[in-house]
Design a protein around this motif. Structure first.
Motif, PDB file in Angstrom:
ATOM      1  N   PRO A  64       0.980   4.176  -6.891  1.00  0.00           N
ATOM      2  CA  PRO A  64       0.026   3.059  -6.962  1.00  0.00           C
ATOM      3  C   PRO A  64       0.224   2.018  -5.853  1.00  0.00           C
ATOM      4  O   PRO A  64       1.355   1.664  -5.515  1.00  0.00           O
ATOM      5  N   ASN A  65      -0.887   1.545  -5.318  1.00  0.00           N
ATOM      6  CA  ASN A  65      -0.873   0.338  -4.507  1.00  0.00           C
ATOM      7  C   ASN A  65      -0.536  -0.838  -5.404  1.00  0.00           C
ATOM      8  O   ASN A  65      -0.998  -0.896  -6.545  1.00  0.00           O
ATOM      9  N   LEU A  66       0.256  -1.771  -4.900  1.00  0.00           N
ATOM     10  CA  LEU A  66       0.628  -2.938  -5.704  1.00  0.00           C
ATOM     11  C   LEU A  66       0.141  -4.257  -5.102  1.00  0.00           C
ATOM     12  O   LEU A  66       0.217  -5.300  -5.758  1.00  0.00           O
ATOM     13  N   GLY A  97      -9.905  -0.307  -5.843  1.00  0.00           N
ATOM     14  CA  GLY A  97      -9.232   0.136  -4.626  1.00  0.00           C
ATOM     15  C   GLY A  97      -7.925   0.869  -4.863  1.00  0.00           C
ATOM     16  O   GLY A  97      -7.226   1.194  -3.906  1.00  0.00           O
ATOM     17  N   GLN A  98      -7.603   1.107  -6.122  1.00  0.00           N
ATOM     18  CA  GLN A  98      -6.370   1.863  -6.402  1.00  0.00           C
ATOM     19  C   GLN A  98      -6.544   3.298  -5.872  1.00  0.00           C
ATOM     20  O   GLN A  98      -7.669   3.791  -5.762  1.00  0.00           O
ATOM     21  N   HIS A 128       0.851  -1.187   0.000  1.00  0.00           N
ATOM     22  CA  HIS A 128       0.000   0.000   0.000  1.00  0.00           C
ATOM     23  C   HIS A 128       0.884   1.234   0.000  1.00  0.00           C
ATOM     24  O   HIS A 128       1.668   1.433   0.935  1.00  0.00           O
ATOM     25  N   ALA A 129       0.740   2.037  -1.029  1.00  0.00           N
ATOM     26  CA  ALA A 129       1.646   3.155  -1.265  1.00  0.00           C
ATOM     27  C   ALA A 129       1.591   4.174  -0.136  1.00  0.00           C
ATOM     28  O   ALA A 129       0.552   4.371   0.501  1.00  0.00           O
ATOM     29  N   LYS A 132      -2.145  -9.200   0.265  1.00  0.00           N
ATOM     30  CA  LYS A 132      -3.587  -8.967   0.339  1.00  0.00           C
ATOM     31  C   LYS A 132      -3.883  -7.484   0.083  1.00  0.00           C
ATOM     32  O   LYS A 132      -3.366  -6.621   0.788  1.00  0.00           O
ATOM     33  N   PRO A 133      -4.727  -7.201  -0.902  1.00  0.00           N
ATOM     34  CA  PRO A 133      -5.051  -5.798  -1.164  1.00  0.00           C
ATOM     35  C   PRO A 133      -6.148  -5.274  -0.230  1.00  0.00           C
ATOM     36  O   PRO A 133      -6.820  -6.061   0.428  1.00  0.00           O
ATOM     37  N   GLY A 134      -6.279  -3.967  -0.200  1.00  0.00           N
ATOM     38  CA  GLY A 134      -7.410  -3.361   0.511  1.00  0.00           C
ATOM     39  C   GLY A 134      -7.244  -3.263   2.004  1.00  0.00           C
ATOM     40  O   GLY A 134      -8.224  -3.255   2.742  1.00  0.00           O
ATOM     41  N   LYS A 135      -6.015  -3.153   2.467  1.00  0.00           N
ATOM     42  CA  LYS A 135      -5.791  -3.074   3.915  1.00  0.00           C
ATOM     43  C   LYS A 135      -6.168  -1.721   4.495  1.00  0.00           C
ATOM     44  O   LYS A 135      -6.213  -1.553   5.681  1.00  0.00           O
TER      45      LYS A 135
END
Lengths: 83, 83
Positions: free
Chosen positions: A29-31, B33-34, A22-23, A79-82
């Motif tokens: 960008p979040n990766l 979610g970006q 998470h940037a 895991k995305p969306g933290k």
């Protein structure tokens, strides 16, 4: 959490994109959970100059295909969306 | 789900990046979610040609700042990690 070896090699990635993918800034960008193939392709474009970028170009320059595969897999598996 | 108006305007985005923000191909980026600011900045770079891209350049060309704001907010608000 990344291994010590991964952290030593890719700590510079984490300083902007976050160790959790998470940037640290909203313009980066979040990766976390991003498609691995997209990350591989994008890093190669940065490295090879087909996608010119003043920040990511120099970052990607020294990376081998194997390095790229490794860091792409790391971010894709998070895991995305933290937040 | 997007409104009918949003779908009419941005259906072309969804055809690759998914109506749920998950790309249809692994070489395309997920956008769910970006960070909104990143999406806005990137679409403006595509539109203005500072990030040349044969696919996204023509897509972004006709977008107003308000269009960009709208679609960026849509993708940023989607829940990431659905697959």
């Amino acid at each position: 959490a990344p291994t010590a070896a991964l952290n030593a090699k890719f700590g510079v990635c984490f300083s902007c994109h976050g160790v959790d993918g998470h940037a640290i800034l909203p313009t980066y960008p979040n990766l976390a959970g991003q498609n691995k193939d997209y990350l591989v392709q994008t890093l190669k474009e940065f490295r090879d100059g087909t996608r010119p970028n003043p920040i990511m170009g120099p970052m990607a320059k020294p990376l081998s295909n194997s390095d790229i595969d490794q860091i792409a897999m790391y971010f894709a598996d998070l895991k995305p969306g933290k937040k």
